[in-house]
Enzyme design. Structure first.
Site, PDB file in Angstrom:
ATOM      1  CG  ASP A   1      51.735  15.032  40.079  1.00 52.38           C
ATOM      2  OD1 ASP A   1      52.230  16.126  39.782  1.00 52.38           O
ATOM      3  OD2 ASP A   1      52.377  14.137  40.638  1.00 52.38           O
ATOM      4  CG  ASP A   2      52.992  17.962  37.105  1.00 54.77           C
ATOM      5  OD1 ASP A   2      53.077  18.460  38.241  1.00 54.77           O
ATOM      6  OD2 ASP A   2      53.926  17.360  36.549  1.00 54.77           O
TER       7      ASP A   2
ATOM      8  CB  CYS B   1      55.524  17.020  43.665  1.00 54.31           C
ATOM      9  SG  CYS B   1      55.143  16.696  41.948  1.00 54.31           S
TER      10      CYS B   1
ATOM     11  NE  ARG C   1      52.299  15.799  45.377  1.00 58.01           N
ATOM     12  CZ  ARG C   1      51.329  15.140  44.743  1.00 58.01           C
ATOM     13  NH1 ARG C   1      50.539  14.322  45.415  1.00 58.01           N
ATOM     14  NH2 ARG C   1      51.137  15.296  43.450  1.00 58.01           N
TER      15      ARG C   1
ATOM     16  CE  LYS D   1      54.123  12.955  43.183  1.00 58.16           C
ATOM     17  NZ  LYS D   1      54.407  13.798  42.010  1.00 58.16           N
TER      18      LYS D   1
ATOM     19  CG  HIS E   1      56.832  13.357  45.915  1.00 54.65           C
ATOM     20  ND1 HIS E   1      56.843  13.971  44.686  1.00 54.65           N
ATOM     21  CD2 HIS E   1      58.132  13.051  46.190  1.00 54.65           C
ATOM     22  CE1 HIS E   1      58.073  14.041  44.233  1.00 54.65           C
ATOM     23  NE2 HIS E   1      58.882  13.482  45.127  1.00 54.65           N
TER      24      HIS E   1
ATOM     25  CB  SER F   1      57.340  11.830  40.746  1.00 51.68           C
ATOM     26  OG  SER F   1      56.969  13.057  41.317  1.00 51.68           O
TER      27      SER F   1
ATOM     28  CG  HIS G   1      54.467  13.688  37.351  1.00 48.27           C
ATOM     29  ND1 HIS G   1      55.509  13.037  36.730  1.00 48.27           N
ATOM     30  CD2 HIS G   1      55.046  14.638  38.140  1.00 48.27           C
ATOM     31  CE1 HIS G   1      56.653  13.552  37.133  1.00 48.27           C
ATOM     32  NE2 HIS G   1      56.405  14.534  37.989  1.00 48.27           N
TER      33      HIS G   1
ATOM     34  CG  ASP H   1      50.885  18.560  42.104  1.00 47.92           C
ATOM     35  OD1 ASP H   1      50.475  18.882  40.967  1.00 47.92           O
ATOM     36  OD2 ASP H   1      51.912  17.882  42.287  1.00 47.92           O
ATOM     37  CG  ASN H   2      52.785  21.435  40.386  1.00 52.80           C
ATOM     38  OD1 ASN H   2      53.319  20.718  41.230  1.00 52.80           O
ATOM     39  ND2 ASN H   2      52.716  21.092  39.111  1.00 52.80           N
TER      40      ASN H   2
ATOM     41  CE  LYS I   1      56.560  19.744  38.084  1.00 55.77           C
ATOM     42  NZ  LYS I   1      56.380  18.283  37.919  1.00 55.77           N
TER      43      LYS I   1
END
Length: 466
Positions: A32-33, A72, A76, A126, A128, A151, A232, A284-285, A309
């Protein structure tokens, strides 16, 4: 005659069982991130990732691999369905604890597809994509779920009480106090089992659960979706991975993820599953650093890409990606061909020899050949939608056109035009729009045509009415 019929039935069952056990396993690890530059094998000189670097040496790096959104939830949704988020009504922002919408259960996910073919399926991490019961992983093709529903900086039940919680350096220096301040829930299937979740131990517990799942299902095909909630913000690690210097916070988190990934890889090897298992590691990004917000030592790096992001520059959506499958994926190779998470569903279907029975049209392409070492991707174009769901850009081959509306600076909402040659300028620093007006017009028309088709065929997201 009875014995003859019985023998035929047994042979049929044996054949069916053999066909099932011959199917390959799939593991997707989704951080994540995490930025493009945040692995040793993608250029980091400060973060040590020996396990992921080894995974790259034994597998294939994809260096022009994209997620379908720079935030996010839509990212996903795209991964699991093979669709641009706009097509499935999931393009606008992220799901918050007070929201009542999520991914529509009629959409066919990777888990739905594989479960229908006899796979054991698990989501650990996660989610989301909607935290109301109709949208949880167990309603989206997963046999079991263990993780946080949104998150790690969101509070149960309505996201209130977030003001005044220590963040960044203060949070890092007071880890025990900080994780208790966040009211993020941990769920097992449809039930909250821990509130707040101890975020210091969560990355390791995800890995523990993942190893349990793999071990329990080693005799049959399985699909494991492991979307880590780190890195994240707020950042947390267990005591044995902790560095008290806040300047090393992000580094410590990534190195902990690397170590836990190493544990999972060791399990796959020790169980003799290496030659029948595909493992995909990506993010994810991009990192939370750039024009949308700079978290300094609590955020990663997208170098040499631009921004991060929340943006449709390369740093927001081009992510580090490793694909591993000894004996199937050529070791020590890389490709700069265009591909993305939307291509995973059709590619997995192809590899597992399964039909694509989706809810409707999808945007993903079968890149199984590219995964297995082909020099060329079937994908030559990719659309970029803003975090608010508006079409911003298109990549065609090595060229990228951005058409964004700067509302504050341009009251008439005139789009700004940017054209980059990514083969020569992957950092998007030299705008060539004025030099190539015909290319701009051609790409603009194609961008609109592709988006028009999606707009005409949007499918609704799921809405929960309590």
């Amino acid at each position: 005659m009875i014995r003859f019929i019985a023998s035929i039935v047994l042979l049929s069952l044996a054949s069916s069982l053999q066909a099932t056990t011959d199917k390959p396993n799939f593991i997707i690890i989704f951080t994540d991130d995490q930025g493009y530059n945040d692995l040793g094998c993608f250029g980091s000189e400060t973060i040590k990732t020996p396990h992921l670097d080894q995974m790259a040496r034994e597998g294939r790096r994809l260096t022009s691999f994209y997620v379908a959104s720079s935030v996010c939830t839509p990212s996903r949704a795209a991964l699991l369905t093979g669709c641009y988020p706009k097509r499935i009504g999931m393009a606008k922002g992220v799901v918050f604890p007070g929201n009542n919408h999520g991914l529509h259960t009629d959409e066919v996910t990777i888990a739905d597809m594989l479960k229908s073919a006899g796979y054991a399926t698990a989501c650990i991490g996660k989610w989301h994509l909607g935290h109301r019961e109709p949208f949880l992983p167990t309603s989206q093709g997963f046999d079991t779920y263990y993780g946080i529903p949104y998150s790690n900086d969101m509070n149960h039940p309505d996201n209130s009480g977030r003001k005044g919680i220590p963040r960044r350096n203060k949070s890092w220096l007071n880890q025990e106090e900080a994780w208790r301040a966040w009211k993020t829930p941990l769920m097992q299937d449809e039930e909250i089992i821990e509130l707040p979740v101890n975020q210091r131990t969560i990355t390791r517990r995800y890995t523990d659960k993942a190893i349990e799942f793999i071990t329990a299902n080693q005799e049959k095909p399985f699909f494991l979706y492991l979307p880590h909630s780190m890195p994240h913000v707020p950042l947390f690690v267990p005591e044995d991975a902790y560095d008290p210097d806040p300047q090393n916070a992000y580094k410590a988190v990534i190195e902990h993820i690397d170590a836990e990934t190493g544990r999972l890889l060791d399990t796959v090897r020790e169980l003799g599953l290496s030659e029948n298992t595909y493992i995909i590691f990506t993010s994810d990004n991009g990192p939370w650093s750039g024009t949308w917000g700079n978290y300094k030592s609590h955020a990663g790096s997208a170098d040499p890409l631009r921004d991060g992001k929340g943006t449709t520059y390369e740093g927001g959506q081009r992510v580090p990606t490793i694909m591993w499958g000894p004996g199937r994926i050529p070791a020590g190779t890389e490709t700069n061909e265009i591909a993305g998470t939307i291509d995973l569903l059709p590619s997995i279907a192809s590899i597992a020899d399964l039909p694509l029975n989706t809810r409707g049209p999808i945007d993903g392409m079968d890149i199984s050949g590219l995964i297995h070492g082909d020099d060329q991707s079937p994908r030559n174009e990719f659309l970029f939608y803003s975090r608010g769901g508006k079409l911003d850009a298109i990549r065609q081959g090595n060229w990228k056109l951005r058409m964004t509306t700067q509302r504050k600076k341009n009251p008439d909402k005139t789009p700004s035009v940017e054209l980059y040659n990514l083969a020569e300028d992957m950092g998007e620093s030299e705008n060539l729009a004025e030099q190539f007006p015909k290319r701009v017009d051609s790409m603009r028309q194609q961008m609109k045509a592709l988006d028009d088709e999606i707009t005409q065929n949007i499918r609704p997201r799921g809405n929960y009415n309590p």
